[in-house]
Design a protein around this motif. Sequence first.
Motif, mmCIF file in Angstrom:
data_model
loop_
_atom_site.group_PDB
_atom_site.id
_atom_site.type_symbol
_atom_site.label_atom_id
_atom_site.label_comp_id
_atom_site.label_asym_id
_atom_site.label_seq_id
_atom_site.Cartn_x
_atom_site.Cartn_y
_atom_site.Cartn_z
ATOM 1 N N ARG A 190 26.752 53.978 77.088
ATOM 2 C CA ARG A 190 25.593 53.902 76.188
ATOM 3 C C ARG A 190 25.281 52.461 75.813
ATOM 4 N NH1 ARG A 190 29.205 56.850 72.840
ATOM 5 N NH2 ARG A 190 30.421 55.444 71.539
ATOM 6 N N ASP A 191 26.309 51.614 75.670
ATOM 7 C CA ASP A 191 26.071 50.207 75.317
ATOM 8 C C ASP A 191 25.342 49.479 76.447
ATOM 9 O OD1 ASP A 191 27.339 50.664 72.932
ATOM 10 O OD2 ASP A 191 29.255 49.758 73.525
ATOM 11 N N VAL A 192 25.732 49.783 77.680
ATOM 12 C CA VAL A 192 25.107 49.133 78.831
ATOM 13 C C VAL A 192 23.665 49.631 78.998
ATOM 14 C CG1 VAL A 192 25.283 48.733 81.321
ATOM 15 C CG2 VAL A 192 27.359 48.813 79.919
ATOM 16 N N LEU A 193 23.494 50.961 78.870
ATOM 17 C CA LEU A 193 22.144 51.529 78.998
ATOM 18 C C LEU A 193 21.212 50.985 77.916
ATOM 19 C CD1 LEU A 193 22.851 55.287 79.869
ATOM 20 C CD2 LEU A 193 21.860 53.553 81.381
ATOM 21 N N ALA A 194 21.765 50.743 76.716
ATOM 22 C CA ALA A 194 20.923 50.276 75.593
ATOM 23 C C ALA A 194 20.288 48.920 75.906
ATOM 24 C CB ALA A 194 21.763 50.191 74.312
ATOM 25 N N THR A 195 20.998 48.069 76.645
ATOM 26 C CA THR A 195 20.425 46.753 76.954
ATOM 27 C C THR A 195 19.233 46.882 77.900
ATOM 28 O OG1 THR A 195 21.947 46.399 78.791
ATOM 29 C CG2 THR A 195 22.627 45.543 76.648
ATOM 30 N N ALA A 196 19.251 47.955 78.723
ATOM 31 C CA ALA A 196 18.126 48.173 79.640
ATOM 32 C C ALA A 196 16.977 48.880 78.927
ATOM 33 C CB ALA A 196 18.580 48.973 80.853
ATOM 34 N N GLY A 197 17.297 49.611 77.849
ATOM 35 C CA GLY A 197 16.267 50.314 77.096
ATOM 36 C C GLY A 197 15.798 51.577 77.808
ATOM 37 N N VAL A 198 16.497 52.694 77.539
ATOM 38 C CA VAL A 198 16.128 53.952 78.180
ATOM 39 C C VAL A 198 14.812 54.454 77.579
ATOM 40 C CG1 VAL A 198 16.796 56.365 78.513
ATOM 41 C CG2 VAL A 198 18.525 54.552 78.681
ATOM 42 N N GLN A 199 13.848 54.763 78.420
ATOM 43 C CA GLN A 199 12.554 55.268 77.934
ATOM 44 C C GLN A 199 12.671 56.728 77.500
ATOM 45 O OE1 GLN A 199 9.869 54.314 81.134
ATOM 46 N NE2 GLN A 199 10.084 52.103 80.778
ATOM 47 N N THR A 200 11.737 57.149 76.656
ATOM 48 C CA THR A 200 11.798 58.503 76.087
ATOM 49 C C THR A 200 11.886 59.574 77.172
ATOM 50 O OG1 THR A 200 10.258 57.575 74.513
ATOM 51 C CG2 THR A 200 10.782 59.903 74.251
ATOM 52 N N ALA A 201 11.215 59.362 78.268
ATOM 53 C CA ALA A 201 11.216 60.357 79.353
ATOM 54 C C ALA A 201 12.540 60.364 80.136
ATOM 55 C CB ALA A 201 10.064 60.094 80.308
ATOM 56 N N GLY A 202 13.397 59.369 79.912
ATOM 57 C CA GLY A 202 14.652 59.263 80.677
ATOM 58 C C GLY A 202 15.681 60.256 80.187
ATOM 59 N N LYS A 203 15.810 61.384 80.872
ATOM 60 C CA LYS A 203 16.702 62.465 80.430
ATOM 61 C C LYS A 203 17.918 62.643 81.334
ATOM 62 C CE LYS A 203 14.400 63.785 76.819
ATOM 63 N NZ LYS A 203 14.754 62.838 75.751
ATOM 64 N N TRP A 204 17.946 61.950 82.467
ATOM 65 C CA TRP A 204 19.043 62.101 83.425
ATOM 66 C C TRP A 204 19.418 60.736 83.983
ATOM 67 C CZ3 TRP A 204 21.225 66.855 84.979
ATOM 68 C CH2 TRP A 204 20.609 67.990 84.435
ATOM 69 N N ILE A 205 20.673 60.607 84.422
ATOM 70 C CA ILE A 205 21.050 59.407 85.167
ATOM 71 C C ILE A 205 21.593 59.814 86.532
ATOM 72 C CG2 ILE A 205 21.558 58.002 83.123
ATOM 73 C CD1 ILE A 205 24.619 58.409 83.957
ATOM 74 N N LEU A 206 21.463 58.891 87.485
ATOM 75 C CA LEU A 206 21.992 59.093 88.831
ATOM 76 C C LEU A 206 22.883 57.917 89.186
ATOM 77 C CD1 LEU A 206 21.577 61.043 91.385
ATOM 78 C CD2 LEU A 206 20.272 59.119 92.305
ATOM 79 N N PRO A 207 24.207 58.037 88.934
ATOM 80 C CA PRO A 207 25.122 56.980 89.367
ATOM 81 C C PRO A 207 25.294 57.020 90.883
ATOM 82 C CG PRO A 207 26.345 58.793 88.374
ATOM 83 C CD PRO A 207 24.897 59.142 88.254
ATOM 84 N N GLU A 208 25.439 55.833 91.480
ATOM 85 C CA GLU A 208 25.595 55.740 92.937
ATOM 86 C C GLU A 208 26.781 54.839 93.268
ATOM 87 O OE1 GLU A 208 22.163 54.877 96.003
ATOM 88 O OE2 GLU A 208 23.070 52.965 95.408
ATOM 89 N N GLY A 209 27.591 55.237 94.241
ATOM 90 C CA GLY A 209 28.755 54.456 94.666
ATOM 91 C C GLY A 209 28.408 53.492 95.782
ATOM 92 N N ALA A 210 29.248 52.448 95.928
ATOM 93 C CA ALA A 210 29.003 51.427 96.949
ATOM 94 C C ALA A 210 29.721 51.734 98.260
ATOM 95 C CB ALA A 210 29.446 50.056 96.437
ATOM 96 N N ASP A 211 30.458 52.846 98.333
ATOM 97 C CA ASP A 211 31.130 53.194 99.595
ATOM 98 C C ASP A 211 30.112 53.783 100.563
ATOM 99 O OD1 ASP A 211 30.873 55.365 97.815
ATOM 100 O OD2 ASP A 211 32.428 56.504 98.841
#
Length: 390
Positions: free
Chosen positions: A154-175
């Motif tokens: 949440r601290d990292v996301l806060a710096t980017a500023g999640v917009q009101t419509a942002g209800k999901w996240i999609l993490p992606e791996g580098a492998d």
Amino acid sequence: RAQGDPAITELQPWMQQLGEGVDARPYGMPSPHEAHVKRRSVEWLTADPVSSVNFTPLHDLDGIITPNGLCFERHHAGIAEVDPAQHRLMINGLVDYELVFTMEDLARFPRHNKVYFLECAANSGMEWRGAQLNGCQFTHGMIHNVMYTGVMLRDVLATAGVQTAGKWILPEGADASGMTRSIPMDKALDDCMIATHMNGERLRPEQGYPIRLVVPGWEGNMWVKWLRRIEVGDQPWHHREETSKYTDLLADGAARRFTWAMDAKSVITNPSPQAPLTHGAGPTVLTGVAWSGRGSIPRVDVTIDGGKNWHQARMDGPSFDKSMHRFYFDFDWDGKPMLLQSRAHDSTGYVQPTKNQLRQVRGENSIYHNNGIQTWAVDARGEAENVEIG
Ligand code: MTE
Ligand code: CO
């Protein structure tokens, strides 16, 4: 009794010479006498070791922490050997500022320490249609429990500023597997972490060095390793790992979508098929582990007669939410065959079901989320075997 025992009457080699000095082992390893303690795979389970799994030797461990070198591994495209200087975390999608972080940038967020279990949704998956694998390492070893150090998502996301419509996240791996999972924003903002350390040291390459997502209590597949990108969106993506995989196929052919939380579960680790009783009748220490993705484990019951009599086990060691717990049952074995089972209760009041209770609801088509009660049959010699009873 000790009379004449050469182990006490004779000088051992290590008493007659000086040992190695302090710098002989700059990164220490276990005693060579413990060489049998290792991760193991099941050869026929997967076609290739690159997209495969090995298992934590639960029967060789005690307490609640899994040593880093023994944490089971599940890779869809092998171990990515990431150079942290060339690794970035990008946040994009429905945010005010699309950002790219270096590993040094992430180290400037406040750090937190938490002990959590990670269990693959497929743990015990081979046991749906009956007792199959002989050893808790293989039936229950797709789990590890370590202390993570990291920053709150949440601290990292806060710096980017999640917009009101942002209800999901999609993490992606580098492998090379391009691992992605949809995670609801509520969970992302609640207790998810970006971990840099496990048990005090940097993450091991096998566990996602230099950063992995920690999704407490939820199925292991969502804990994206070698994390490189988090996209914010307004709906789930329905990628491969949440459609063709990691959905629970029910008896009627329908697949259950999004089974995220890992329900309460337990297993007796000693005795078990890989760890027979060798001392005969008399004082006996039975032990095992229990965990719940919904809270802590205040209570575990144990039976040695296949469920005729249940005894409350002794919980010992720290009790954290969404962490492994250790239980013991200290008893006098009469030397006769036993049917051992353990049954976990979690802090929500949920009680671990029998395998047949699970099958009544879920059928037998599933591979995932099998948290049924495990039975070991111990014979008069102390040898244990994986069985099922009515
Ligand atoms: N993340 C990436 N990038 N690639 C993977 O193959 N495997 C997933 C998850 N995260 C995987 C991944 C699965 S299915 C599980 S169960 C856990 O990582 C296993 O974590 P471990 O290897 O630390 O035990
Ligand atoms: Co998995």
